[in-house]
Design a protein around this motif. Structure first.
Motif, PDB file in Angstrom:
ATOM      1  N   VAL A  11      53.820  40.683  16.728  1.00 29.62           N
ATOM      2  CA  VAL A  11      54.608  41.446  17.393  1.00 29.62           C
ATOM      3  C   VAL A  11      53.840  42.307  18.331  1.00 29.62           C
ATOM      4  O   VAL A  11      54.359  42.567  19.391  1.00 29.62           O
ATOM      5  N   LYS A  12      53.037  42.920  17.648  1.00 34.20           N
ATOM      6  CA  LYS A  12      52.298  43.904  18.628  1.00 34.20           C
ATOM      7  C   LYS A  12      51.335  43.197  19.567  1.00 34.20           C
ATOM      8  O   LYS A  12      51.322  43.782  20.854  1.00 34.20           O
ATOM      9  N   SER A  13      50.950  42.053  19.481  1.00 35.35           N
ATOM     10  CA  SER A  13      50.389  41.198  20.326  1.00 35.35           C
ATOM     11  C   SER A  13      51.273  40.736  21.394  1.00 35.35           C
ATOM     12  O   SER A  13      50.824  40.633  22.699  1.00 35.35           O
ATOM     13  N   GLN A  14      52.718  40.733  21.140  1.00 39.22           N
ATOM     14  CA  GLN A  14      53.556  40.237  22.147  1.00 39.22           C
ATOM     15  C   GLN A  14      53.931  41.427  22.946  1.00 39.22           C
ATOM     16  O   GLN A  14      54.026  41.436  23.990  1.00 39.22           O
ATOM     17  N   ILE A  15      54.196  42.606  22.451  1.00 39.34           N
ATOM     18  CA  ILE A  15      54.152  43.802  23.218  1.00 39.34           C
ATOM     19  C   ILE A  15      53.090  44.225  24.136  1.00 39.34           C
ATOM     20  O   ILE A  15      53.292  44.684  25.201  1.00 39.34           O
ATOM     21  N   THR A  43      45.432  55.478  25.937  1.00 34.61           N
ATOM     22  CA  THR A  43      46.947  55.187  25.230  1.00 34.61           C
ATOM     23  C   THR A  43      47.459  53.915  25.848  1.00 34.61           C
ATOM     24  O   THR A  43      47.733  53.063  25.024  1.00 34.61           O
ATOM     25  N   ILE A  44      47.362  53.651  26.910  1.00 36.78           N
ATOM     26  CA  ILE A  44      47.891  52.248  27.530  1.00 36.78           C
ATOM     27  C   ILE A  44      46.971  51.105  27.040  1.00 36.78           C
ATOM     28  O   ILE A  44      47.345  50.195  26.893  1.00 36.78           O
ATOM     29  N   GLN A  45      45.531  51.377  27.030  1.00 33.77           N
ATOM     30  CA  GLN A  45      44.529  50.352  26.672  1.00 33.77           C
ATOM     31  C   GLN A  45      45.018  50.098  24.951  1.00 33.77           C
ATOM     32  O   GLN A  45      44.969  48.834  25.013  1.00 33.77           O
ATOM     33  N   PRO A  50      45.878  44.604  20.983  1.00 38.86           N
ATOM     34  CA  PRO A  50      46.942  45.762  20.560  1.00 38.86           C
ATOM     35  C   PRO A  50      46.399  46.389  19.466  1.00 38.86           C
ATOM     36  O   PRO A  50      45.971  45.929  18.453  1.00 38.86           O
ATOM     37  N   LYS A  51      46.272  47.804  19.690  1.00 39.01           N
ATOM     38  CA  LYS A  51      45.980  48.762  18.439  1.00 39.01           C
ATOM     39  C   LYS A  51      47.270  49.523  18.361  1.00 39.01           C
ATOM     40  O   LYS A  51      48.535  49.458  18.838  1.00 39.01           O
TER      41      LYS A  51
END
Length: 88
Positions: A11-15, A43-45, A50-51
């Protein structure tokens, strides 16, 4: 756990992909998005790697791209579908 079960990382990867894609459509850099949202480029990076990021960051990005209302409607619909009652 099932072999094909969706993970938090999925999900984080999809975001992350969503943010990168929407930035691309708008033609803005991570620096520009960060400036518009009054946050750091890091923050955007982190969101797009995804972190781990905060919920506030995610919601601000959704709001910037006019997706916050859709996300809120999704949550409300799921609450209604499950007949969830407030705890308080």
């Amino acid at each position: 756990m099932k072999l094909n079960e969706l993970t938090v990382y999925d999900v984080k990867s999809q975001i992350a992909k969503l943010s990168r894609t929407l930035r691309g459509f708008e033609g803005i850099s991570q620096d520009q998005l960060a400036e518009q949202l009054n946050m750091s480029r890091i923050t955007i990076q982190n969101l797009e790697r995804p972190k781990n990021v905060t919920l506030d960051t995610f919601l601000k990005v959704l709001q910037h791209f006019d997706l916050l209302e859709k996300f809120d409607a999704f949550i409300a619909e799921n609450i209604a579908d499950k007949n969830v009652t407030p705890l308080y």
